[in-house]
Design a protein around this motif. Structure first.
Motif, PDB file in Angstrom:
ATOM      1  N   PRO A   1     -23.474 -26.754  40.367  1.00  0.00           N
ATOM      2  CA  PRO A   1     -24.101 -26.577  39.445  1.00  0.00           C
ATOM      3  C   PRO A   1     -23.649 -26.021  38.089  1.00  0.00           C
ATOM      4  O   PRO A   1     -23.702 -26.611  37.141  1.00  0.00           O
ATOM      5  CB  PRO A   1     -25.426 -26.235  39.637  1.00  0.00           C
ATOM      6  N   ASP A   2     -22.979 -24.931  38.210  1.00  0.00           N
ATOM      7  CA  ASP A   2     -22.322 -24.164  37.190  1.00  0.00           C
ATOM      8  C   ASP A   2     -21.045 -25.051  36.502  1.00  0.00           C
ATOM      9  O   ASP A   2     -21.141 -25.233  35.308  1.00  0.00           O
ATOM     10  CB  ASP A   2     -22.143 -22.908  37.479  1.00  0.00           C
ATOM     11  N   ILE A   3     -20.515 -25.627  37.418  1.00  0.00           N
ATOM     12  CA  ILE A   3     -19.119 -26.259  37.080  1.00  0.00           C
ATOM     13  C   ILE A   3     -19.483 -27.360  36.225  1.00  0.00           C
ATOM     14  O   ILE A   3     -18.964 -27.813  35.211  1.00  0.00           O
ATOM     15  CB  ILE A   3     -18.545 -26.660  38.402  1.00  0.00           C
ATOM     16  N   VAL A   4     -20.311 -28.143  36.792  1.00  0.00           N
ATOM     17  CA  VAL A   4     -20.979 -29.489  35.940  1.00  0.00           C
ATOM     18  C   VAL A   4     -21.621 -29.185  34.714  1.00  0.00           C
ATOM     19  O   VAL A   4     -21.113 -29.694  33.674  1.00  0.00           O
ATOM     20  CB  VAL A   4     -22.022 -30.152  36.819  1.00  0.00           C
ATOM     21  N   ALA A   5     -22.387 -27.981  34.540  1.00  0.00           N
ATOM     22  CA  ALA A   5     -23.162 -27.548  33.373  1.00  0.00           C
ATOM     23  C   ALA A   5     -22.014 -27.416  32.441  1.00  0.00           C
ATOM     24  O   ALA A   5     -22.068 -27.565  31.237  1.00  0.00           O
ATOM     25  CB  ALA A   5     -24.036 -26.625  33.562  1.00  0.00           C
ATOM     26  N   ARG A   6     -20.936 -26.288  32.878  1.00  0.00           N
ATOM     27  CA  ARG A   6     -20.130 -25.861  31.876  1.00  0.00           C
ATOM     28  C   ARG A   6     -18.933 -26.834  31.210  1.00  0.00           C
ATOM     29  O   ARG A   6     -18.726 -27.104  30.194  1.00  0.00           O
ATOM     30  CB  ARG A   6     -19.205 -24.745  32.472  1.00  0.00           C
ATOM     31  N   TYR A   7     -18.793 -27.928  32.115  1.00  0.00           N
ATOM     32  CA  TYR A   7     -17.835 -28.915  31.936  1.00  0.00           C
ATOM     33  C   TYR A   7     -18.292 -29.877  30.645  1.00  0.00           C
ATOM     34  O   TYR A   7     -17.729 -30.459  30.044  1.00  0.00           O
ATOM     35  CB  TYR A   7     -17.413 -29.619  33.190  1.00  0.00           C
ATOM     36  N   SER A   8     -19.636 -29.988  30.886  1.00  0.00           N
ATOM     37  CA  SER A   8     -20.404 -30.963  29.859  1.00  0.00           C
ATOM     38  C   SER A   8     -20.509 -30.353  28.446  1.00  0.00           C
ATOM     39  O   SER A   8     -20.884 -30.871  27.702  1.00  0.00           O
ATOM     40  CB  SER A   8     -21.599 -31.384  30.437  1.00  0.00           C
ATOM     41  N   ASN A   9     -20.192 -29.011  28.414  1.00  0.00           N
ATOM     42  CA  ASN A   9     -20.359 -28.538  27.258  1.00  0.00           C
ATOM     43  C   ASN A   9     -19.202 -27.297  27.096  1.00  0.00           C
ATOM     44  O   ASN A   9     -19.343 -26.269  26.921  1.00  0.00           O
ATOM     45  CB  ASN A   9     -21.700 -27.404  27.345  1.00  0.00           C
ATOM     46  N   LEU A  10     -18.000 -27.868  27.159  1.00  0.00           N
ATOM     47  CA  LEU A  10     -16.817 -27.060  26.906  1.00  0.00           C
ATOM     48  C   LEU A  10     -16.346 -26.221  25.826  1.00  0.00           C
ATOM     49  O   LEU A  10     -15.897 -25.154  25.849  1.00  0.00           O
ATOM     50  CB  LEU A  10     -15.401 -27.891  27.147  1.00  0.00           C
ATOM     51  N   GLU A  11     -17.269 -26.759  24.539  1.00  0.00           N
ATOM     52  CA  GLU A  11     -17.057 -25.986  23.443  1.00  0.00           C
ATOM     53  C   GLU A  11     -17.623 -24.426  23.635  1.00  0.00           C
ATOM     54  O   GLU A  11     -17.128 -23.788  23.016  1.00  0.00           O
ATOM     55  CB  GLU A  11     -17.845 -26.641  22.093  1.00  0.00           C
ATOM     56  N   ALA A  12     -18.700 -24.511  24.517  1.00  0.00           N
ATOM     57  CA  ALA A  12     -19.094 -22.975  24.618  1.00  0.00           C
ATOM     58  C   ALA A  12     -18.382 -22.149  25.554  1.00  0.00           C
ATOM     59  O   ALA A  12     -18.454 -20.884  25.555  1.00  0.00           O
ATOM     60  CB  ALA A  12     -20.531 -23.182  25.206  1.00  0.00           C
ATOM     61  N   GLU A  13     -17.122 -22.664  26.174  1.00  0.00           N
ATOM     62  CA  GLU A  13     -16.109 -21.890  26.948  1.00  0.00           C
ATOM     63  C   GLU A  13     -15.282 -21.077  26.190  1.00  0.00           C
ATOM     64  O   GLU A  13     -14.655 -20.155  26.927  1.00  0.00           O
ATOM     65  CB  GLU A  13     -15.650 -22.934  28.292  1.00  0.00           C
TER      66      GLU A  13
ATOM     67  N   MET B   1     -19.222 -35.127  36.376  1.00  0.00           N
ATOM     68  CA  MET B   1     -18.256 -34.525  35.440  1.00  0.00           C
ATOM     69  C   MET B   1     -17.700 -35.703  34.578  1.00  0.00           C
ATOM     70  O   MET B   1     -17.721 -35.404  33.427  1.00  0.00           O
ATOM     71  CB  MET B   1     -17.400 -33.619  36.135  1.00  0.00           C
ATOM     72  N   VAL B   2     -17.475 -36.699  35.028  1.00  0.00           N
ATOM     73  CA  VAL B   2     -16.728 -37.891  34.240  1.00  0.00           C
ATOM     74  C   VAL B   2     -17.824 -38.896  33.712  1.00  0.00           C
ATOM     75  O   VAL B   2     -17.273 -39.574  32.743  1.00  0.00           O
ATOM     76  CB  VAL B   2     -15.757 -38.703  35.142  1.00  0.00           C
ATOM     77  N   GLN B   3     -19.023 -38.941  34.183  1.00  0.00           N
ATOM     78  CA  GLN B   3     -20.049 -39.705  33.649  1.00  0.00           C
ATOM     79  C   GLN B   3     -19.611 -40.974  33.588  1.00  0.00           C
ATOM     80  O   GLN B   3     -19.346 -41.459  32.317  1.00  0.00           O
ATOM     81  CB  GLN B   3     -20.527 -38.978  32.598  1.00  0.00           C
ATOM     82  N   PRO B   4     -19.433 -41.907  34.662  1.00  0.00           N
ATOM     83  CA  PRO B   4     -19.119 -43.356  34.409  1.00  0.00           C
ATOM     84  C   PRO B   4     -20.181 -44.005  33.546  1.00  0.00           C
ATOM     85  O   PRO B   4     -21.210 -43.545  33.515  1.00  0.00           O
ATOM     86  CB  PRO B   4     -19.265 -43.700  35.926  1.00  0.00           C
ATOM     87  N   ASN B   5     -19.667 -45.088  32.778  1.00  0.00           N
ATOM     88  CA  ASN B   5     -20.639 -45.921  31.745  1.00  0.00           C
ATOM     89  C   ASN B   5     -20.604 -47.311  32.228  1.00  0.00           C
ATOM     90  O   ASN B   5     -19.370 -47.719  32.677  1.00  0.00           O
ATOM     91  CB  ASN B   5     -20.312 -45.408  30.529  1.00  0.00           C
ATOM     92  N   PRO B   6     -21.350 -48.178  31.704  1.00  0.00           N
ATOM     93  CA  PRO B   6     -21.678 -49.389  31.888  1.00  0.00           C
ATOM     94  C   PRO B   6     -20.415 -50.384  31.561  1.00  0.00           C
ATOM     95  O   PRO B   6     -20.154 -51.189  32.263  1.00  0.00           O
ATOM     96  CB  PRO B   6     -22.665 -49.948  31.295  1.00  0.00           C
ATOM     97  N   GLY B   7     -19.294 -49.687  30.847  1.00  0.00           N
ATOM     98  CA  GLY B   7     -18.352 -50.529  30.284  1.00  0.00           C
ATOM     99  C   GLY B   7     -16.973 -50.068  31.205  1.00  0.00           C
ATOM    100  O   GLY B   7     -15.826 -50.770  31.123  1.00  0.00           O
ATOM    101  N   ASP B   8     -17.071 -49.204  32.110  1.00  0.00           N
ATOM    102  CA  ASP B   8     -15.878 -48.547  32.919  1.00  0.00           C
ATOM    103  C   ASP B   8     -15.458 -49.830  33.651  1.00  0.00           C
ATOM    104  O   ASP B   8     -16.197 -50.510  34.427  1.00  0.00           O
ATOM    105  CB  ASP B   8     -16.369 -47.411  33.501  1.00  0.00           C
TER     106      ASP B   8
ATOM    107  N   THR C   1     -11.348 -12.655  33.085  1.00  0.00           N
ATOM    108  CA  THR C   1     -11.926 -12.251  34.116  1.00  0.00           C
ATOM    109  C   THR C   1     -13.098 -12.747  34.726  1.00  0.00           C
ATOM    110  O   THR C   1     -13.633 -12.445  35.610  1.00  0.00           O
ATOM    111  CB  THR C   1     -12.272 -10.794  33.571  1.00  0.00           C
ATOM    112  N   GLU C   2     -13.448 -13.745  34.103  1.00  0.00           N
ATOM    113  CA  GLU C   2     -14.710 -14.705  34.426  1.00  0.00           C
ATOM    114  C   GLU C   2     -14.290 -15.864  35.490  1.00  0.00           C
ATOM    115  O   GLU C   2     -13.082 -15.976  35.274  1.00  0.00           O
ATOM    116  CB  GLU C   2     -15.582 -15.050  33.369  1.00  0.00           C
ATOM    117  N   GLN C   3     -15.284 -16.447  35.751  1.00  0.00           N
ATOM    118  CA  GLN C   3     -14.749 -17.621  36.879  1.00  0.00           C
ATOM    119  C   GLN C   3     -14.115 -18.905  36.057  1.00  0.00           C
ATOM    120  O   GLN C   3     -13.608 -19.585  36.699  1.00  0.00           O
ATOM    121  CB  GLN C   3     -16.035 -17.996  37.699  1.00  0.00           C
ATOM    122  N   SER C   4     -14.637 -19.005  34.832  1.00  0.00           N
ATOM    123  CA  SER C   4     -13.831 -20.380  33.823  1.00  0.00           C
ATOM    124  C   SER C   4     -13.496 -19.657  32.656  1.00  0.00           C
ATOM    125  O   SER C   4     -13.953 -18.690  32.045  1.00  0.00           O
ATOM    126  CB  SER C   4     -14.936 -21.272  33.915  1.00  0.00           C
TER     127      SER C   4
END
Length: 490
Positions: free
Chosen positions: A409-421, A179-186, A427-430
């Protein structure tokens, strides 16, 4: 999770230590780990040799030509337990203690006082045979059997619950890292690192998603020397963590024996990513806690003090993914409200993922959540994403057997595209909750405060029909009872 035959094999090795006179559980874990490390060094060397043979180059060797007899695959077949004991005690063990050429490295510091405690050749031979029979091959298969083994061994430590020595399940760690996606500069820290599970998963993510970093001299130097930091107050865990990092190819991680919450920890705005599951072990002596943390939240509770620490050690723009007990989300004390207010008003809280209470079973049944936030020092929280995790791919009882239901898998996918949430209903899970509403609710971050339950009306038959069905059932029971009595009289 270690189960079945593997668990029985580990128990038999443990019994060998116990009956041989090594009865302190941490001593058992330490000696077990040394031998596992020796075995896995040989596995790493074997893999390097195989890769080099395919690609046609000379491999970097762990064991030089004059130390080939120190390899697990060599000495396990000696056939003479006394010779094997003398070799390991006098040569192999000193070899692994001095394996790192840099005397100032974490590995050298924490292996320097390591002691080989197995008392007899017979006991060593049994343990070596037992470990060989486990079928562990993490180095070549990329699994986490060794991590599962540590988790199981730690469950045998009677004081583990009070010391907080519970390994975070690897699939939860992987979810957080994905979810946080570490990068080489971290620059990454776990201030309560244990066996370094978060750091291991972060380096794995970087190898898989940013393999080109090893083609750049500066990035490779950063990866090996200045990217990974970890603190712990248990020397056994520090040794295990140092060996773990070295086996996974991080040459010089910055691992320190340190109370992260004390005045002696002066780190400030140093790291760009915090990954942690800090101990929830109750209260500390306030006099031992850094005053800078008490200014943020005046408390003795470790889970609140660690949140204040994360904010202090992060650089501006740095992010955190950390596990907290549910009480942090809705606790009504002044200290609880202070830390939530600090994160929401003065920084940017992005998400709260509530996890079911069975995630840490069988070792703990506490309900937990994961907070994702960014240090800004100037606010920025406009809305917070909530997710109600109901399943993590394992049963939520003490057995923790694999199951089909898995929200990860649903958590990771949704977090990477929060605009769509944004269009998701409560009443839904997120769903999103605006920060104004959270403030009106006294900064409560419990998902139950905001989710809506959709009630579906249930239509029942008329009362007369229900009573008629009951009468018919009663008549049937009486008739069958009468028939039974007739049979008994015969």
């Amino acid at each position: 999770m270690i189960t079945g035959e593997l668990k029985n094999k580990v128990d038999r090795i443990w019994e060998t230590f116990w009956t041989g006179g090594i009865t302190n559980p941490l001593d058992v874990i330490e000696q077990f780990t040394y031998l596992l490390f020796i075995k896995q060094l040989d596995e790493v060397e074997t893999k390097r040799e195989a890769d080099a043979a395919v690609l046609g180059y000379e491999p970097d060797r762990i064991f030089p030509d004059d130390a080939q007899e120190y390899r697990w695959s060599k000495f396990k077949n000696l056939g003479d337990s006394a010779k094997m004991y003398a070799l390991i005690q006098n040569k192999v063990f000193p070899f692994i203690k001095n394996l790192h050429s840099d005397s100032d490295s974490a590995y050298s510091r924490y292996m320097g006082d390591a002691i080989f405690k197995i008392p007899t050749p017979g006991m060593l031979s049994k343990v070596v045979d037992g470990i060989e029979g486990l079928g562990l091959d993490e180095a070549s298969e990329g699994g986490d059997t060794k991590g599962d083994l540590y988790e199981y061994l730690l469950s045998k430590v009677a004081t583990a619950g009070t010391n907080g020595q519970f390994r975070t399940p690897r699939h939860i760690i992987k979810m957080m890292v994905d979810m946080v996606q570490p990068n080489p500069g971290d620059t990454i820290i776990d201030p309560a690192m244990g066996s370094a599970g978060f750091l291991i998963e972060a380096q794995t993510y970087l190898r898989e998603h940013h393999s080109d970093l090893f083609m750049d001299d500066a990035q490779r130097e950063h990866f090996n020397n200045t990217m990974f930091y970890g603190n712990d107050m248990d020397s056994t865990m520090l040794r295990i963590g140092a060996m773990n990092m070295m086996l996974h190819g991080v040459e010089n991680p910055n691992i320190s024996y340190r109370d992260s919450l004390s005045e002696f920890n002066t780190d400030e705005e140093k790291y760009s990513l915090v990954l942690a599951n800090p101990p929830f072990k109750g209260s500390l002596d306030a006099e031992a806690v850094a005053s800078s943390l008490l200014k943020v939240t005046k408390t003795k509770k470790t889970e609140l003090l660690f949140l204040a620490l994360f904010l202090r050690v992060l650089k501006k723009g740095g992010r955190a993914a950390v596990i907290v007990p549910d009480g942090v989300l809705f606790g009504s004390s002044k200290a609880h409200k202070q830390i939530r207010k600090e994160i929401i008003d003065n920084n940017k809280l992005t998400a709260v993922v509530s996890m079911p209470s069975g995630v840490f079973k069988p070792y703990a049944g506490v309900s937990t959540a994961i907070l994702f936030f960014t240090k800004t020092g100037a606010g920025g929280t406009d809305k917070v994403w909530f997710y109600d995790m109901k399943a993590d791919g394992f049963s939520l009882d003490d057995k923790r057997q694999p199951v089909q239901e898995n929200d990860i898998p649903d958590i990771v996918a949704r977090y990477s595209n929060l605009e769509a949430e944004s269009s998701r209903k409560r009443t839904e899970q997120s769903f999103f909750v605006p920060v104004e509403e959270i403030k009106k609710n006294d900064y409560d971050l419990s998902i139950n405060e905001y989710k809506e339950i959709e009630y579906v009306p249930v239509e029942y038959p008329p009362t007369e029909e229900i009573l008629s069905n009951i009468d018919a059932l009663e008549s049937e029971i009486q008739a069958e009872l009468a028939e039974l009595k007739k049979l008994l009289k015969k």
